[in-house]
Design an enzyme around this catalytic site. Sequence first.
Site, short mmCIF file in Angstrom:
data_model
loop_
_atom_site.label_atom_id
_atom_site.label_comp_id
_atom_site.label_asym_id
_atom_site.label_seq_id
_atom_site.Cartn_x
_atom_site.Cartn_y
_atom_site.Cartn_z
CG HIS A 1 10.86 16.28 15.11
ND1 HIS A 1 9.99 15.21 15.05
CD2 HIS A 1 10.47 17.01 16.21
CE1 HIS A 1 9.12 15.30 16.05
NE2 HIS A 1 9.39 16.37 16.75
CB CYS B 1 9.58 15.05 19.73
SG CYS B 1 9.34 16.74 20.26
N1 GLN Z 1 3.80 18.12 22.55
C1 GLN Z 1 5.16 18.02 22.90
C2 GLN Z 1 5.81 19.37 23.16
O1 GLN Z 1 5.35 20.33 22.79
C3 GLN Z 1 5.93 17.28 21.81
C4 GLN Z 1 6.05 18.03 20.52
C5 GLN Z 1 6.56 17.18 19.36
O2 GLN Z 1 6.51 15.97 19.34
N2 GLN Z 1 7.07 17.82 18.34
O3 GLN Z 1 6.84 19.41 23.71
#
Ligand code: GLN
Length: 268
Positions: A205, A94
């Site tokens: 995730h 992510c």
């Molecule tokens: N901040 C990034 C987004 O919103 C990654 C989010 C995350 O790692 N869950 O896409």
Amino acid sequence: MKIVIGYLYPSVMSQYGDLGNVITIVRRCHWRGIGAEVRELEIGEPVDPGHIDLFLVGGGADTHQRLVCEDLLTVKGDGIRRAIDAGAAAFAVCAGYQLWGHYYRTATGEDLAGLGVFDAHTIHRAAQTGTRLDTIARAGSVRAVGNLVVKWGDQILVGFENHGGRTYLHPGARPLGKILAGRGNNSEDGWEGCTYKNAIGTYLHGPALPKNPRLADHLIRTALRRHHGDVRLAPLDDTQENAAHDRAAERSLARPSRGKRLWGQGVG
Ligand code: GLN
């Protein structure tokens, strides 16, 4: 025989239990009598490209990405790129995945330069649509949230996603796999993740690796290859891992996620 894991920014980038990916790799090595050393690489700590066999980095909010992006470029960038080009493995999740691309445009429209390991860029949906994130509803309306199922070769990977960013692979870049449920890279092209040499970027995730033991073993084998050649890993009893995997896949595929419903009609 041992692998050295470079765990990037453990105190900043480990959203949604991504630490579980580190624990999974270490355990699956130890259960086979393979050594696994974890090097926590926080802000300010350089990367020695010859010493790291596997990089692990997790997710984080835009604020966290802002905190680490300068260090990633100026302190660790060269070391990481040289290690990857020399065959080191990586699993970037992510926010980590986004910062290993060319750049990430945050929800407020600020461009955070990335490593460029993945030939891709990411733009937060709020920056694309000009949505102000001043209410929970508006913030939620631009996020891709839910179960994510990906066809990776002849395997199925399971996990969940929660991101505002939409990632676009450039021509010639290789996705990790095809989406079976969820939104993946950008809710438009049906692909999820990106791969470059032995580096994998993904929105999975969960943490992802406990429920995807084949993927964990793939990373261990790749990490070992640089110093130990092709190693056949002793089989483990993955009864629980496989049961969790299959249950997650069943549930996610049984009830089409919001993304899948959108898919059929093309993306809003
Ligand atoms: N901040 C990034 C987004 O919103 C990654 C989010 C995350 O790692 N869950 O896409």
